[in-house]
Design a protein around this motif. Sequence first.
Motif, mmCIF file in Angstrom:
data_model
loop_
_atom_site.group_PDB
_atom_site.id
_atom_site.type_symbol
_atom_site.label_atom_id
_atom_site.label_comp_id
_atom_site.label_asym_id
_atom_site.label_seq_id
_atom_site.Cartn_x
_atom_site.Cartn_y
_atom_site.Cartn_z
ATOM 1 N N LEU A 284 0.878 -1.021 0.037
ATOM 2 C CA LEU A 284 -0.105 -0.013 -0.175
ATOM 3 C C LEU A 284 0.802 1.248 0.033
ATOM 4 N N GLU A 285 1.906 1.162 0.716
ATOM 5 C CA GLU A 285 2.793 2.300 0.850
ATOM 6 C C GLU A 285 3.449 2.617 -0.664
ATOM 7 N N ALA A 286 3.902 1.536 -1.256
ATOM 8 C CA ALA A 286 4.291 1.591 -2.714
ATOM 9 C C ALA A 286 3.334 2.191 -3.627
ATOM 10 N N TRP A 287 2.165 1.946 -3.407
ATOM 11 C CA TRP A 287 1.059 2.288 -4.420
ATOM 12 C C TRP A 287 0.910 3.854 -3.929
ATOM 13 N N PHE A 288 0.956 4.298 -2.821
ATOM 14 C CA PHE A 288 0.525 5.836 -2.587
ATOM 15 C C PHE A 288 1.851 6.706 -2.886
ATOM 16 N N ARG A 289 2.783 6.031 -3.075
ATOM 17 C CA ARG A 289 4.026 6.808 -3.458
ATOM 18 C C ARG A 289 4.400 6.885 -5.075
ATOM 19 N N SER A 290 3.584 6.033 -5.797
ATOM 20 C CA SER A 290 3.854 5.970 -7.117
ATOM 21 C C SER A 290 3.102 7.136 -7.945
ATOM 22 N N ASP A 291 3.490 7.285 -9.153
ATOM 23 C CA ASP A 291 3.077 8.320 -10.106
ATOM 24 C C ASP A 291 1.449 8.102 -10.473
ATOM 25 N N ALA A 292 1.119 6.844 -10.548
ATOM 26 C CA ALA A 292 -0.121 6.627 -10.875
ATOM 27 C C ALA A 292 -1.068 7.012 -9.837
ATOM 28 N N ALA A 293 -0.909 6.901 -8.333
ATOM 29 C CA ALA A 293 -1.369 7.398 -7.485
ATOM 30 C C ALA A 293 -1.365 8.740 -7.219
ATOM 31 N N VAL A 330 2.983 10.076 2.596
ATOM 32 C CA VAL A 330 2.853 8.597 2.968
ATOM 33 C C VAL A 330 3.805 8.426 4.182
ATOM 34 N N GLY A 331 3.490 7.885 5.122
ATOM 35 C CA GLY A 331 4.247 7.340 6.321
ATOM 36 C C GLY A 331 3.700 6.633 7.472
ATOM 37 N N ARG A 332 4.284 6.128 8.382
ATOM 38 C CA ARG A 332 3.714 5.386 9.532
ATOM 39 C C ARG A 332 3.369 6.297 10.648
ATOM 40 N N SER A 333 2.390 6.383 11.370
ATOM 41 C CA SER A 333 1.965 6.994 12.417
ATOM 42 C C SER A 333 1.213 6.124 13.615
ATOM 43 N N GLU A 334 1.095 7.064 14.619
ATOM 44 C CA GLU A 334 0.115 6.361 15.893
ATOM 45 C C GLU A 334 -1.115 7.301 16.054
ATOM 46 N N MET A 335 -2.030 7.025 16.968
ATOM 47 C CA MET A 335 -2.977 7.489 17.271
ATOM 48 C C MET A 335 -3.051 7.811 19.030
ATOM 49 N N ASP A 336 -3.387 8.959 19.108
ATOM 50 C CA ASP A 336 -3.757 9.237 20.720
ATOM 51 C C ASP A 336 -4.783 8.522 21.244
ATOM 52 N N THR A 337 -5.231 8.890 22.504
ATOM 53 C CA THR A 337 -6.048 8.024 23.142
ATOM 54 C C THR A 337 -7.534 8.447 22.577
ATOM 55 N N LYS A 338 -7.525 9.724 22.070
ATOM 56 C CA LYS A 338 -8.744 10.023 21.273
ATOM 57 C C LYS A 338 -8.758 9.753 19.904
ATOM 58 N N GLY A 339 -7.925 9.055 19.216
ATOM 59 C CA GLY A 339 -8.008 8.760 17.690
ATOM 60 C C GLY A 339 -7.507 9.875 16.980
ATOM 61 N N LYS A 340 -6.615 10.734 17.433
ATOM 62 C CA LYS A 340 -6.101 11.610 16.731
ATOM 63 C C LYS A 340 -4.761 11.110 15.997
ATOM 64 N N CYS A 341 -4.552 11.229 14.883
ATOM 65 C CA CYS A 341 -3.399 10.915 13.971
ATOM 66 C C CYS A 341 -2.142 11.779 14.644
ATOM 67 N N ARG A 557 -0.186 0.886 18.233
ATOM 68 C CA ARG A 557 -0.619 0.292 17.100
ATOM 69 C C ARG A 557 0.158 1.128 15.857
ATOM 70 N N GLN A 558 0.781 0.810 14.756
ATOM 71 C CA GLN A 558 1.098 1.432 13.750
ATOM 72 C C GLN A 558 0.211 1.455 12.672
ATOM 73 N N TRP A 559 0.095 2.714 12.113
ATOM 74 C CA TRP A 559 -0.930 3.017 11.014
ATOM 75 C C TRP A 559 -0.193 3.462 9.874
ATOM 76 N N VAL A 560 -0.633 3.042 8.624
ATOM 77 C CA VAL A 560 -0.286 3.613 7.363
ATOM 78 C C VAL A 560 -0.884 5.095 7.073
ATOM 79 N N CYS A 561 -0.408 6.182 7.160
ATOM 80 C CA CYS A 561 -1.003 7.541 6.961
ATOM 81 C C CYS A 561 -0.747 8.114 5.801
ATOM 82 N N ALA A 562 -1.786 8.147 4.719
ATOM 83 C CA ALA A 562 -1.688 8.636 3.484
ATOM 84 C C ALA A 562 -2.402 9.912 3.218
ATOM 85 N N THR A 563 -1.877 11.084 3.025
ATOM 86 C CA THR A 563 -2.730 12.397 2.739
ATOM 87 C C THR A 563 -2.268 13.137 1.557
ATOM 88 N N ARG A 564 -2.993 13.859 1.117
ATOM 89 C CA ARG A 564 -2.276 14.674 -0.193
ATOM 90 C C ARG A 564 -2.049 16.027 0.317
#
Length: 583
Positions: A284-293, A330-341, A557-564
Motif C-alpha cells: 500500500l505504501e508503494a502504491w501511494f508513492r507511485s506516479d499513478a497514485a 505517506v508514512g507510519r503513524s500512531e493514534m492518541d487516546t482519542k483517535g487523533k493521528c 499500533r502502527q498505522w499507514v497514514c496517506a494524505t495529499r
Amino acid sequence: MRLAAAAGALRPTAALLLRSHPQRLLPSLRRSSLPLARRRRHSYSSTSTALDDPPPTTPATNTPTSPAPAPPAARGSGVKAARRRARESPEGILKRQLDMCSRDADLPTALALYDAALDPATAVPLSIYHYNCLLYLCSNAAAGESADPDPDAAKRGFEIFARMEAQGVEPNEATLTSVARLAAARRDPAMAFSLVRRMADIGTPPRLRTYGPALFAYCDAGDADGAGEVEAHMDAAGVVPEEAELAALLRVNAGKGRAGEVYRLLHRMRTLVRQVGETTAEVLEAWFRSDAAAEAGVEEWDARKVKEGVVKGGGGWHGQGWLGKGQWNVGRSEMDTKGKCHRCGEKLVCIDIDPSETETFAKSLTELACKREVREDFLRFQQWLHRHGPFDVVIDAANVGLYNSKAFSFSQVNSVVNGIQRITKSKKLPLIVLHRSRVNGGPAKLPHNQKLLEVWRNAGALYATPPGSNDDWYWLYAAVSCRSLLVTNDEMRDHLFQLLGTSFFPRWKEKHQVRLTYSGRGPAFHLPPPYSIVTQESEAGSWHIPTTTGDDIENPRQWVCATRKSSEKSSALPQTRLSEMGW
C-alpha cells in the motif's frame, strides 16, 4: 540407503501375504481403496462384517428366521481384525510409508515407493489416498516449499496424475489443488485456472486453497486481467479471499497503474481484513508513492455526496473515489487516546454497529451454543440472565483469575470486580461467569473465598456453568445479549470463535472487549478505543490503514497514514464523531 530400503520395502511383504493370504492379491479383489469385508445384510450392528456370520444351518421349519446377532465382543473383534488386515495389507503398508514421507518432506523416497508399487513383481493397487500423497509432495517440491524449486518434481507430478486418470481413479478437490500447484510452479496460470473450472464443472466445490495457485501465478506474471477473472470466479463460487489474496491483487493492479481497481480492492480489504500485515502495508505504501497514485483523483468534488456516502456507509468511508490530486504524503503513524493521528492531525471516527446486527448475532450464537452444549443447560442460563440482567459488564473469571498465575486467584477476580464496578454508570456488580468446578473445589473451599462467593451469589452476579460445559459460550452470549463490556485477555482466536465468522464478530470484539494489565496498584483496564481500528477514508480524501504491528497496550499500533498536500488543511478541520461509546 533409505531409497534402496524403500524401493524394496514392499517386496517381502507382498511375498509373505501371497503365501499366507493369497486371496488378498487376486485380481478380482484388487481395488483402489483398502479391501474391507462386506457387511452382513441382516445385522443388528452397522460395524458387523461377513466374518461374524455363523455357519449356515438348515431351519427346522419353513418359517424364515433371522440370524442371531453376534455377541458384542465378537463384533468388536471382527472390526479390529478387519482393521488389522487393512493395516497389514500392501496398500496399508504403502499408506503408512507415504505418510512418513509427507511428514519428512521426503519426495525421493516417496517416488521410489511409487516405482516399486508399479513393478509387476510387487504391484500394489494405488488408491486416491496414495496418489494425493504423491502429488502433494511433488507440488511442494516444485513450488520450493522447503528448498529451491525442483522442476523435475513438476514433471513427475504430471506423470503420476496422468497415470491416475488412465487407471480411472476419480480425482477430488485435494488432487486438483495439488495439480494446480504443479501448473503454477511451471508458470502456467491458465492451466491452474482450468483445473479450478474443471472442479466446478463436476460439482466439487472449490476452496480458497484451490484458487490460490492460479491467482498467485497470474499476479506473479503481472497479468491483472487473468487475476481479475480468478477473483470473479471466486466471488461466483462464494469463496472469500483473505489478506494474502487481496494483497496479491493490490500489488498487480498497482503495478499496472489501475487506480480504480486499487480503490475497489482497498475497500474490499477494509471490509474483509480489519488490520493488515507488514507485507500488505508495504504494498500500500508503494502504491501511494507511485506516479499513478498521484495522477488518480479529482481536484473538485461534491462534498454533499461525499457526506451522504459517509452516513450511508455507517461512517469511516464514503466510496466516492479518489479525492484530490497530486503527490501523497505517506508514512507510519500512531493514534492518541482519542483517535487523533500524530502525523496529520486527523481524528478517526467510531463506526456504528447496527443494533439489528447484534440481535442477529446473538441468535446465531444461541444456535451454535445449543448444538455444542447441553441444550437444556444453555436455555436455563438464558432464563437466569433474563431474570438477573442486564449487566453493564461481564467478566471471564477463569481468564482473570489465572492472569499471570498458575494457581487460580479469587482475590484477583475480586479486585477486577471492584475496579470495573467503580467505573460503570450503574455501579452494579458485573456478571461473574465461572465453571462450577472452580466454584465448588480447590481454592473455593477456603473461608475467605467462600465469603466472596456468597456475596456474589446473593447479589445475583455469579453464574456457575455446569459440568462438561465450555464457559466461553456463556460469558460471550451474556456480553452480546446485554450489549455490555467484556473483561478478558482471551484473544478469542481458537476454533470456537472461528465458527462465529470474520465479519461481525471482530467489529463487536473491538468495541466491547476490556483488556487487563496488573501493577502494584492493582488492575488497569484498557477500555475499547473511542475510534474504530479499521481502514478509514476521510471526507477530505486521506487514508489511515491499521497494521498488526503493536497492540495499543504494550506498544502503540502502527498505522499507514496517506494524505495529499492539497487536502492537509481540510484534514486538520475537526470532524464530528458519528457515535459515542456510551459506557
